[in-house]
Design a protein around this motif. Structure first.
Motif, short mmCIF file in Angstrom:
data_model
loop_
_atom_site.label_atom_id
_atom_site.label_comp_id
_atom_site.label_asym_id
_atom_site.label_seq_id
_atom_site.Cartn_x
_atom_site.Cartn_y
_atom_site.Cartn_z
N ARG A 20 0.83 -1.21 0.00
CA ARG A 20 0.00 0.00 0.00
C ARG A 20 0.86 1.26 0.00
O ARG A 20 0.55 2.25 -0.66
N THR A 21 1.96 1.20 0.73
CA THR A 21 2.90 2.31 0.73
C THR A 21 3.46 2.52 -0.66
O THR A 21 3.54 3.66 -1.15
N ASN A 22 3.84 1.43 -1.32
CA ASN A 22 4.40 1.52 -2.67
C ASN A 22 3.39 2.11 -3.65
O ASN A 22 3.76 2.92 -4.51
N GLU A 23 2.12 1.73 -3.52
CA GLU A 23 1.08 2.31 -4.38
C GLU A 23 1.00 3.81 -4.16
O GLU A 23 0.88 4.58 -5.12
N ALA A 152 18.57 5.18 15.27
CA ALA A 152 18.18 6.18 14.27
C ALA A 152 17.42 5.57 13.09
O ALA A 152 16.82 6.31 12.30
N TYR A 153 17.41 4.24 12.96
CA TYR A 153 16.76 3.60 11.81
C TYR A 153 15.47 2.87 12.17
O TYR A 153 14.95 2.11 11.37
N LYS A 158 3.28 6.14 9.53
CA LYS A 158 2.53 7.39 9.33
C LYS A 158 1.09 7.02 8.95
O LYS A 158 0.86 6.11 8.17
N ASN A 159 0.16 7.71 9.52
CA ASN A 159 -1.28 7.50 9.25
C ASN A 159 -1.69 6.05 9.45
O ASN A 159 -2.56 5.53 8.75
N ASN A 160 -1.06 5.37 10.39
CA ASN A 160 -1.39 3.99 10.78
C ASN A 160 -1.15 2.92 9.72
O ASN A 160 -1.39 1.76 9.98
N CYS A 161 -0.72 3.29 8.51
CA CYS A 161 -0.54 2.25 7.50
C CYS A 161 0.55 2.57 6.48
O CYS A 161 0.74 1.84 5.53
N PHE A 162 1.27 3.64 6.68
CA PHE A 162 2.24 4.10 5.71
C PHE A 162 3.65 3.82 6.24
O PHE A 162 4.02 4.36 7.28
N VAL A 163 4.40 2.97 5.55
CA VAL A 163 5.77 2.62 5.96
C VAL A 163 6.71 3.64 5.32
O VAL A 163 6.97 3.56 4.12
N PRO A 164 7.22 4.59 6.08
CA PRO A 164 7.95 5.72 5.49
C PRO A 164 9.42 5.40 5.15
O PRO A 164 10.33 6.11 5.55
N TYR A 165 9.62 4.37 4.37
CA TYR A 165 11.00 3.96 4.10
C TYR A 165 11.76 4.95 3.24
O TYR A 165 12.99 4.96 3.26
N LEU A 166 11.08 5.82 2.49
CA LEU A 166 11.81 6.82 1.70
C LEU A 166 12.62 7.76 2.59
O LEU A 166 13.73 8.15 2.23
N ASP A 167 12.09 8.09 3.76
CA ASP A 167 12.84 8.93 4.70
C ASP A 167 14.15 8.26 5.10
O ASP A 167 15.18 8.91 5.27
#
Length: 177
Positions: A20-23, A152-153, A158-167
């Motif tokens: 879902r994050t990728n989408e 640090a990693y 975010k928003n209960n379902c977003f895996v913020p791996y881009l950060d």
């Protein structure tokens, strides 16, 4: 929609959240990441339910995801761990070989690990998993402990379902400069 609460991933898997994050990243024009299907050959099929009940793997797979983020090639694997000790047997030698070759070609390789007992996600850089892998190869521990990881990693959803791996890709890139 997948839910995330204090009792861990409920009603969803880590891969569902990453998909879902990728989408969302694709919709936003930030990244194009594809899930790599594991090639299987069905042996037994339940025709009434249309389910494969027995299958075997055709060949060794590489990693779960591959794609590009703002022109940077990336590949990563999703892993789940129910304890504070992560067994290195969960990462296969062919995956390490693939990630090493990917890095040598200028790409970025990493793992996303979900620690279900702590309800936390971790972005593990290739150089970090390589360190643990080499330690095991030299006769050391065949696992790594939660306490050995770089604070640090650890990612916050975010928003209960977003895996913020881009950060964390950005943080990884900044640490290479």
């Amino acid at each position: 929609m997948a839910t995330w609460n204090s009792r861990g991933l409920r009603g969803s898997t880590l891969e569902d959240l990453i998909n879902r994050t990728n989408e969302r990243y694709e919709e936003m024009g930030l990244a194009l990441i594809q899930k790599i299907p594991t090639p299987i050959t069905p042996v037994r099929i339940d025709k009434e339910r249309r389910h494969i009940t027995l299958a075997y793997f055709d060949k060794i797979s590489t990693v779960d995801y591959i794609g590009a983020v703002q022109g940077i090639p990336v590949c990563f694997d999703a892993k789940e761990c129910s304890a504070d000790t992560f067994p290195l047997q969960n990462v296969h030698e062919h995956q390490m070989v693939f990630m090493e070759k990917f890095e040598k070609q200028g790409g970025l390789s990493f793992l996303i690990i979900y620690y279900s007992s702590n309800n936390e996600l971790y972005y593990m850089r290739y150089k970090e998993i390589r360190k643990f892998w080499d330690r095991a190869s030299e006769g050391g521990r065949k696992s790594f402990r939660y306490e050995e990881l770089d604070p640090a990693y650890f990612m916050k959803l975010k928003n209960n379902c977003f895996v913020p791996y881009l950060d964390y890709i950005q943080k990884d890139l900044d640490s290479r400069d």
